[in-house]
Write an enzyme that holds these catalytic residues in place. Structure first.
Site, short mmCIF file in Angstrom:
data_model
loop_
_atom_site.label_atom_id
_atom_site.label_comp_id
_atom_site.label_asym_id
_atom_site.label_seq_id
_atom_site.Cartn_x
_atom_site.Cartn_y
_atom_site.Cartn_z
N ASP A 120 0.73 -1.14 0.01
CA ASP A 120 -0.21 -0.11 0.08
C ASP A 120 0.93 1.21 -0.01
O ASP A 120 1.93 1.15 0.24
CB ASP A 120 -0.93 -0.09 1.23
CG ASP A 120 -1.80 1.25 1.42
OD1 ASP A 120 -2.53 1.72 0.36
OD2 ASP A 120 -1.62 1.80 2.71
N ASP A 153 -0.17 5.05 0.69
CA ASP A 153 -0.65 5.97 1.94
C ASP A 153 -0.53 5.29 3.35
O ASP A 153 -1.20 4.43 3.78
CB ASP A 153 -1.86 6.48 1.69
CG ASP A 153 -1.82 7.41 0.57
OD1 ASP A 153 -1.43 8.48 0.45
OD2 ASP A 153 -2.34 6.61 -0.66
#
Length: 224
Positions: free
Chosen positions: A13, A15
């Site tokens: 991922d 953020d």
């Protein structure tokens, strides 16, 4: 690499996992919220809304603050948010300590690495190019038309197929329940980090494990 590990790639991922992007998200969110008279929100408040794309983050904020808008007005607000974010995609964002080394070590050990985010695809690519110019990612993918958002596993599975790997050979690393759900749906092992946008207590209460509190913990427990 430890012989006990069987995965051959890592899908991250963005953020809250690789980059602390909340400052730029808050800046863009506040530009949109100001259009309907909502006072600026802080980083901790904004973190509650992120994880399922900027459009959904904005919708969540509007609901929380009791602002009802029609579809046309909502689209206008989304455009303000995206325009602001495109103008300022990484000025207030920073790579988490230890992440650059983690990625370099992963690549050096022979692991393929990729990024999968629910943020707009063009923004994801701009941020990754700016923050990780020397990391040869096998895939960098964000939200775009025809590409389902996490927790739909389609893009994670595409990543595995592109490398001719079984999903069980790809480790998914994220900071939210959405990332865990994506990995489970894809049949991938996962690791959740607690330095991101979800409080540790919230992640622990969700029942998803394992959790890693520092990059060093992640590298020691999973990556090496």
């Amino acid at each position: 690499m430890s012989q006990k590990l069987t995965f051959k790639a890592c899908l991250f991922d963005l953020d809250g996992t690789l980059v602390d992007t909340i400052g730029d998200i808050v800046y863009a969110m506040n530009a949109a919220l100001a259009q309907v008279g909502i006072a600026p929100i802080d980083s901790q408040t904004c973190m509650r809304f992120v994880g399922r794309g900027l459009h959904n983050a904005l919708k969540g904020a509007l609901v929380e603050f009791g602002s009802q808008v029609d579809a046309a007005s909502m689209q206008d607000l989304v455009e303000v948010l995206l325009h602001t974010y495109r103008e300022h995609p990484y000025e207030r964002s920073g790579v988490y300590p230890g992440i650059e080394s983690l990625l370099q070590n992963s690549v050096a050990s022979g692991l393929a690495v990729g990024v999968l985010s629910n943020k707009e695809d063009s923004l994801v690519k701009v941020i990754v190019r700016k923050k990780f110019p020397n990391i040869p990612f096998a895939m960098v993918q964000g939200a775009c038309e025809g590409v389902p958002l996490k927790p739909d596993p389609a893009t994670a599975l595409d990543f595995a197929r592109s490398l001719d790997l079984n999903p069980s050979e790809v480790l998914f690393v994220g900071d939210s329940e959405v990332d865990a759900q994506t990995a489970i749906a894809a049949g991938m092992p996962y690791a959740l980090v607690t330095w991101g946008f979800r409080p540790r207590a919230e992640l622990a209460g969700s029942g998803y494990n394992p959790l890693y509190d520092t990059v060093a913990d992640l590298e020691k427990g999973v990556m090496v």
